[in-house]
Design an enzyme around this catalytic site. Structure first.
Site, PDB file in Angstrom:
ATOM      1  N   HIS A 150     -10.232  -5.089  11.179  1.00 44.75           N
ATOM      2  CA  HIS A 150     -10.963  -4.923   9.931  1.00 44.75           C
ATOM      3  C   HIS A 150     -12.267  -4.159  10.105  1.00 44.75           C
ATOM      4  O   HIS A 150     -13.088  -4.129   9.199  1.00 44.75           O
ATOM      5  CB  HIS A 150     -11.302  -6.286   9.320  1.00 44.75           C
ATOM      6  CG  HIS A 150     -10.184  -6.883   8.536  1.00 44.75           C
ATOM      7  ND1 HIS A 150      -9.068  -7.408   9.119  1.00 44.75           N
ATOM      8  CD2 HIS A 150     -10.003  -7.045   7.199  1.00 44.75           C
ATOM      9  CE1 HIS A 150      -8.265  -7.892   8.187  1.00 44.75           C
ATOM     10  NE2 HIS A 150      -8.800  -7.675   7.005  1.00 44.75           N
ATOM     11  N   GLU A 165       0.816  -1.216   0.000  1.00 47.37           N
ATOM     12  CA  GLU A 165       0.000   0.000   0.000  1.00 47.37           C
ATOM     13  C   GLU A 165       0.848   1.263   0.000  1.00 47.37           C
ATOM     14  O   GLU A 165       0.548   2.231  -0.710  1.00 47.37           O
ATOM     15  CB  GLU A 165      -0.962   0.014   1.207  1.00 47.37           C
ATOM     16  CG  GLU A 165      -2.107  -0.973   1.115  1.00 47.37           C
ATOM     17  CD  GLU A 165      -1.748  -2.386   1.542  1.00 47.37           C
ATOM     18  OE1 GLU A 165      -0.612  -2.593   2.030  1.00 47.37           O
ATOM     19  OE2 GLU A 165      -2.593  -3.288   1.411  1.00 47.37           O
TER      20      GLU A 165
END
Lengths: 328, 379
Positions: free
Chosen positions: A129, A60
């Protein structure tokens, strides 16, 4: 008007903008041959080819920063973060480079880039998450932050974000992708920085964004049965905040509840309260209430997960509190 | 003076140009250090003294339209690319006449007119940006190369490894120059690196990597000339490890007590500036008078730069509210036009979204399917 799923609306926006401008490309994990982890990029690789729909390695920071570099020299990258939880790894490039390039260069450079992906809590995914991170990004000058709730806004705001000359951070609703709604056909562009009164009312203003919008609408309907008229203001853009719309609604209803999925401390709602108390103090008939996620990490167990998040009953209780009604 | 056995492949003009640029950086940095001690420059100020060859050799080997960016030790490269010395000094002074209007300071010199895309203050943060600029060149089918500098300690950042992987996989035309001055601030690179020879890391990404004598401007020139041709031929990225040495501390705040006096004295013998002068003299490509003239001219140029910076006003307070968000229709700022009133013609322009035809197939379908087959995903 055709009904589209939130993910289909985003797909349309991407396809239309890529058709319109060859400088636009999409990069992210699984966006190409897999057609997107949430199927937002379905079919785009076949349509636009592998230089414009790019399957990135799980890096990322690397592909986030690479895209900032491409934007510095005239391309218009759309960076899909599989979820905003993973984008934390790219924060240095977003915050220290994308948001500051214009400033550090004294106006020589611009960085037209969109970082987009799903955010938000829920889905039985536990703490790593399942969190709402938009407040983190809303803190930084040099970024724009958006979080549309409906398919129509998702499409129109993504189109605006791609055309914007600044870095735009787009929080999509992980749990909204399959949700359907009417989306205008043809050129449908929703300006950034403008909130939207999604339901008109006279007794209290409920201010929210993204998935919480649906709980607010549910609460408003329940309250209508009791004769309470709720105005629902969907902020849509979290940076810059639409002060005018917030103040106009509060001046009309004289009461406000702010509903935020994320944590209370340093949340966006805290800034909304500040705007109201400093610019509409005399118009208030009650202290502003906030409904937020609880100040804990998200659990996997269903009952704990549900209890952590705001929901319609919590919103109803807050509305009654600002109306000084019993039985909340 | 003896006649050289083999004629030099370099022109007198090139050697004198390199000498002028290295001497300019040296002189500029000496004056910057002095101005720092006088309180005219604040914050962090990282001097380039000792490393001049690492900037100048590559810049002479590159094309004018090639992109360049660097870390926070970033005064040398823009000066060598042709930036106005007074405006660089004014940026260090925090004046409105600096390249970034005094908003960036020493660590953030940007001169887009001369294709210098900035100095960056987070270690390794510019490494992915360079790959993105090279990506844009491939995307637009240009044969432009991007040159990106970083320090030895940045080689241990994740950003480098993530970027090398992508740059090599996608054959991006980017030259990474690691300026190995042997110390990441006060820590010797050998103390924190399992493999202190940075160039070897390229092998992990099937990328070309080699060491270069960073104290020899001609070696740097040759290495980058060759690497640029490699990149332009579509062969992918190159990592060059320029072994160099800074004669001063990490920044003006650093007395550099972690290095022995003996070590610094030994390294000073390899000073790249007299080395080039000796080479030119030996090869009859310059006389003492040439070098003396250059030195006098550069001294006057740097004196004028300091004077310009010192006499420049601070930025106006209205500047606070500019350059954070680009407003619709707002043009980019061309610094020399803004400050000196000259017409700046050399400014980037890009094909519109309708004009641009993307022909690059980053991952050809046949290649992708072969990979699937190899992985047992298809029959």
């Amino acid at each position: 008007m055709p009904e589209l799923m939130y993910r289909e609306a985003l797909n349309q926006a991407l396809a239309e903008e890529m058709e319109r401008d060859a400088n636009v490309f999409l990069i992210g994990e699984e966006v190409g041959r897999y057609n997107g982890a949430f199927k937002v990029s379905q079919g785009l690789l076949d349509k636009f080819g592998s230089a414009r729909i790019i399957d990135a390695p799980i890096s990322e920071l690397g592909f986030g920063g690479m895209s900032v570099g491409a934007a510095m020299v005239g391309l218009r990258p759309v960076v899909e973060m599989m979820t905003w939880n993973f984008a934390i790894l790219a924060m240095d490039q977003i915050v220290n480079n994308a948001a500051k390039l214009r400033h550090m260069s004294g106006g020589q450079l611009r960085c037209p880039i969109v970082f987009r992906g799903p955010g938000g809590a829920g889905g039985r995914l536990s703490s790593q998450h399942s969190q709402s991170l938009e407040a983190n990004y809303a803190h930084f000058p040099g970024l724009k932050v958006i979080a549309p709730a409906t398919p129509a806004d998702a499409k129109g705001m993504l189109k605006s974000a791609i055309r914007d000359e600044n870095p735009v951070i787009m929080f999509e609703g992980e749990r909204l992708y399959a949700l359907k709604g009417e989306v205008p056909e043809g050129e449908h562009v929703v300006p950034l920085g403008k909130a939207d009164v999604k339901r008109e009312g006279t007794d209290v203003t409920v201010i929210t964004w993204s998935r919480m919008y649906y709980f607010c609408m549910q609460a408003a309907e329940e309250l209508a049965k009791e004769g309470i008229s709720v105005e629902v203001l969907d902020l849509r853009t979290l940076r810059p905040l639409d002060e005018e719309a917030i103040l106009a609604s509060v001046r009309k209803t004289n009461r406000a509840v702010i509903v935020e999925e994320g944590w209370a401390l340093a949340g966006i709602g805290a800034s909304v309260v500040d705007i109201i108390q400093s610019k509409a103090f005399d118009e208030l008939d009650a202290p502003v209430e906030r409904v937020t996620g609880l100040d804990v990490n998200m659990s996997y167990a269903a009952n704990l997960e549900n209890a952590t998040q705001p929901d319609a009953p919590k919103i109803i209780a807050a509305v009654k509190k600002v109306l000084y009604r019993q039985g909340a | 003076m003896e006649a050289p056995a083999v004629a030099s492949p370099y022109s007198k003009d090139l050697l004198l140009t390199m000498y002028r640029k290295m001497y300019l950086i040296r002189r500029f940095e000496e004056r910057a250090g002095q101005q720092y001690t006088l309180g005219k420059i604040a914050g962090f100020c990282h001097l380039y003294i000792g490393q001049e060859a690492v900037a100048v050799g590559p810049i002479e080997a590159m094309r004018k339209d090639d992109y360049m960016l660097s870390a926070y030790r970033d005064h040398g490269q823009p000066l060598a690319r042709g930036s106005d010395a007074g405006m660089v000094m004014a940026e260090l002074f925090g004046r409105g006449t600096g390249y970034s209007k005094g908003k960036g300071g020493s660590m953030h010199i940007f001169d887009i007119e001369h294709q210098f895309y900035g100095g960056y203050g987070i270690v390794g943060g510019q490494i992915p940006l360079a790959a993105g600029m090279a990506f844009a060149s491939r995307y637009r089918n240009e044969d432009r190369v991007t040159v990106c500098y970083f320090g030895d300690a940045a080689a241990n950042q994740g950003a480098l490894h993530e970027t090398f992987n992508m740059a090599s996989k996608w054959k991006l035309p980017v030259i990474y120059i690691c300026e190995n001055n042997r110390y990441g601030m006060g820590t010797a690179i050998s103390r924190t690196s399992a493999v202190p020879e940075i160039y070897k890391r390229a092998a992990a990404y099937d990328m070309r990597g080699e060491p270069v004598d960073g104290m020899d401007v001609l070696k740097m020139y040759e290495a980058v000339k060759d690497a640029a041709a490699w990149c332009r031929a579509g062969k992918g990225p190159v990592l060059l490890e320029a072994n160099t040495y800074r004669f001063r501390g990490h920044s003006m705040a650093d007395p550099a007590t972690y290095r022995s006096k003996q070590e610094v004295e030994e390294e000073r013998k390899g000073d790249p500036i007299p080395k080039l002068r000796d080479y030119a003299l030996k090869n009859g490509l310059g006389a003492d008078a040439d070098f003396e003239r250059i030195e006098e001219e550069v001294k006057a140029q740097v004196d004028a730069a300091v004077k310009f910076a010192d006499e420049s006003p601070e930025p106006s307070l209205e500047e606070l509210w500019r350059d954070t968000i680009v407003e619709p229709g707002e043009p980019d700022v061309r610094p020399r036009e803004r400050v000196l009133g000259v017409k700046v013609e050399n400014w980037p322009s890009y094909p519109s979204g309708q004009e641009l035809k993307v022909t690059w197939d980053l991952e050809p379908r046949a290649q992708a399917e072969a990979a699937d087959k190899k992985a047992g995903l298809t029959n």
